[in-house]
Design a protein around this motif. Structure first.
Motif, mmCIF file in Angstrom:
data_model
loop_
_atom_site.group_PDB
_atom_site.id
_atom_site.type_symbol
_atom_site.label_atom_id
_atom_site.label_comp_id
_atom_site.label_asym_id
_atom_site.label_seq_id
_atom_site.Cartn_x
_atom_site.Cartn_y
_atom_site.Cartn_z
ATOM 1 N N ILE A 59 0.839 -1.207 0.000
ATOM 2 C CA ILE A 59 0.000 0.000 0.000
ATOM 3 C C ILE A 59 0.872 1.254 0.000
ATOM 4 O O ILE A 59 0.652 2.187 -0.777
ATOM 5 N N VAL A 60 1.852 1.273 0.877
ATOM 6 C CA VAL A 60 2.723 2.449 0.975
ATOM 7 C C VAL A 60 3.593 2.584 -0.274
ATOM 8 O O VAL A 60 3.858 3.698 -0.751
ATOM 9 N N TYR A 61 4.029 1.447 -0.840
ATOM 10 C CA TYR A 61 4.905 1.494 -2.017
ATOM 11 C C TYR A 61 4.161 1.937 -3.273
ATOM 12 O O TYR A 61 4.676 2.732 -4.069
ATOM 13 N N GLN A 62 2.939 1.437 -3.465
ATOM 14 C CA GLN A 62 2.213 1.686 -4.708
ATOM 15 C C GLN A 62 1.408 2.980 -4.702
ATOM 16 O O GLN A 62 1.040 3.471 -5.764
ATOM 17 N N LYS A 63 1.100 3.517 -3.542
ATOM 18 C CA LYS A 63 0.267 4.712 -3.462
ATOM 19 C C LYS A 63 1.099 5.889 -2.951
ATOM 20 O O LYS A 63 1.387 5.975 -1.759
ATOM 21 N N PRO A 64 1.485 6.800 -3.830
ATOM 22 C CA PRO A 64 2.298 7.952 -3.394
ATOM 23 C C PRO A 64 1.614 8.781 -2.312
ATOM 24 O O PRO A 64 2.293 9.355 -1.444
ATOM 25 N N ALA A 65 0.279 8.830 -2.334
ATOM 26 C CA ALA A 65 -0.427 9.623 -1.325
ATOM 27 C C ALA A 65 -0.267 9.052 0.073
ATOM 28 O O ALA A 65 -0.493 9.756 1.067
ATOM 29 N N MET A 66 0.125 7.773 0.159
ATOM 30 C CA MET A 66 0.268 7.125 1.463
ATOM 31 C C MET A 66 1.689 7.221 2.015
ATOM 32 O O MET A 66 1.973 6.694 3.085
ATOM 33 N N ARG A 67 2.587 7.873 1.290
ATOM 34 C CA ARG A 67 3.993 7.910 1.709
ATOM 35 C C ARG A 67 4.285 9.077 2.632
ATOM 36 O O ARG A 67 5.228 9.852 2.434
ATOM 37 N N SER A 68 3.459 9.226 3.647
ATOM 38 C CA SER A 68 3.748 10.213 4.685
ATOM 39 C C SER A 68 4.803 9.648 5.638
ATOM 40 O O SER A 68 5.159 8.462 5.572
ATOM 41 N N ALA A 69 5.294 10.487 6.514
ATOM 42 C CA ALA A 69 6.336 10.048 7.440
ATOM 43 C C ALA A 69 5.848 8.906 8.327
ATOM 44 O O ALA A 69 6.540 7.892 8.496
ATOM 45 N N ILE A 70 4.645 9.033 8.885
ATOM 46 C CA ILE A 70 4.136 8.014 9.792
ATOM 47 C C ILE A 70 3.880 6.713 9.053
ATOM 48 O O ILE A 70 4.131 5.615 9.575
ATOM 49 N N ASN A 71 3.409 6.788 7.792
ATOM 50 C CA ASN A 71 3.157 5.575 7.021
ATOM 51 C C ASN A 71 4.443 4.881 6.607
ATOM 52 O O ASN A 71 4.499 3.648 6.519
ATOM 53 N N LEU A 72 5.495 5.649 6.339
ATOM 54 C CA LEU A 72 6.798 5.043 6.062
ATOM 55 C C LEU A 72 7.304 4.271 7.283
ATOM 56 O O LEU A 72 7.878 3.180 7.153
#
Length: 373
Positions: A59-72
């Motif tokens: 999810i984090v890899y494929q969705k740029p919108a999910m690449r926040s600091a907390i999600n990383l």
């Protein structure tokens, strides 16, 4: 390495080196049906932990919108759990069934290092997240951006490796099963070995637990203080916040829709992860310390059963985390549904009302019914 088996008692001289030879001691075996049941449950945990955490990473890899600091950070935590599920749990499951270690003494040390390595990495990520929540809610400082998160993730991997690697080169006694279902810290009278064992368990549990507990107590106190202050001064607070935002020109500022539960819900999710970490790791930490310092406990007939239970509980965290993500985080839950084949989607997805995301760094405003800080 010499390993001796019998129908009721297992006798093991676990360490081939001259410095840490152990005398033959018997211990009570688990019944074969119970061993098979525990191993089957562990295989199920491996599958769920691998698939659940892999979905989080995808999810984090494929969705740029999910690449926040907390999600990383959450994706890194998920990846460490994947590695723990793949590189440690299968060998433990085999050893539980056979009550014997079939993978050699040197791989025993490597597996022990990998176990502590991935556990240390997961704990360090939880520690970073708790400090970040403390800075945002208590200190009102939102300093963690994706670039800084990547730097801290890289540093955490390096530090975790440096802290776990000495177990491979003999800085502590690592016992080959069958005394335990996995290569674990063993009893030793060497001060150097005991010092490293204490350093390891303190780094894995006591320091992170203390820091996280302090952070969450401060956060809870801040949330409680703000709730009381808002309740007593709702009207004046609303006007002040609107003035700060320069929204006095709006005709009806009280109609603004604000997600007032954003901070509280995000904090509650991390708090649940902290509680899960404490429940899963406190028994293992206590047993590890007792194993190193207590001769009577380590050579007791019940040590095998006790170590099996605490190891199983520590591995349960790999399954626990992705379930919490899907339960508490709406975007993760929606992304999980997207990854599922259509044949498995029993209930239709009901479109929800679009809502603008409120960032932790923004100033919260309130209307006539709700307020937040």
């Amino acid at each position: 390495m010499a390993v001796c088996n019998s129908s009721v008692l297992e006798v093991c001289i676990a360490h081939p080196s001259n410095t840490s030879m152990l005398s033959a001691v018997g211990f009570i075996m688990m019944p074969i049906t119970l061993r098979i049941s525990v191993a089957v449950i562990m295989i199920f945990m491996i599958a769920v932990g691998f698939l659940g955490n892999a979905i989080v990473c995808l999810i984090v890899y494929q969705k740029p919108a999910m690449r926040s600091a907390i999600n990383l950070l959450l994706a890194t935590l998920a990846f460490s759990d994947i590695m723990l599920s793949v590189l440690c749990m299968p060998f433990t499951a085999v050893t539980i069934i056979t009550v014997d270690w079939h993978f050699g003494f040197y791989f025993c040390r490597i597996s022990a290092m990998l176990y502590w390595f991935f556990v240390l990495e997961g704990v360090s990520i939880l520690l970073i997240i708790s400090v970040d929540r403390f800075l945002i809610i208590v200190q009102r400082q939102d300093k963690l951006n994706p670039q800084r998160a990547k730097i801290m993730i890289t540093a955490s991997w390096l530090i975790s490796f440096c802290m776990s690697f000495p177990s491979v080169v003999g800085w502590t006694v690592v016992e080959v099963p069958a005394r335990a279902p996995q290569c674990v810290l063993g009893y030793t009278e060497s001060l150097a070995h005991r010092a490293y064992a204490v350093f390891l368990v303190v780094a894995v549990f006591f320091i992170p637990f203390t820091v996280m507990l302090y952070s969450y107590l401060c956060i809870l106190n801040t949330v409680r203080h703000n709730a009381v202050r808002i309740h007593n001064h709702a009207d004046s607070l609303c006007l002040n916040q609107v003035n700060k935002l320069g929204l006095m020109g709006l005709q009806r500022p009280h109609q603004m829709n604000v997600d007032v539960s954003f901070k509280t819900r995000a904090f509650t999710t991390i708090l649940i992860l902290f509680i899960g970490f404490s429940v899963c790791w406190l028994p293992h930490t206590v047993v590890s310390l007792l194993s190193v310092f207590s001769h009577s406990f380590y050579y007791s007939s019940s040590f095998y059963i006790v170590s099996t239970c605490v190891l199983w509980l520590s591995y349960l965290k790999t399954v626990f985390n992705p379930i919490i993500y899907c339960w508490r985080i709406k975007k993760f839950r929606q992304a999980c549904l997207e990854f599922m084949p259509k044949t498995f989607k029993i209930l239709p997805i009901v479109p929800g009302r679009a809502r603008r995301r409120v960032r932790p760094s923004t100033i919260y405003v309130c209307n006539e019914h709700q307020s937040a800080v």
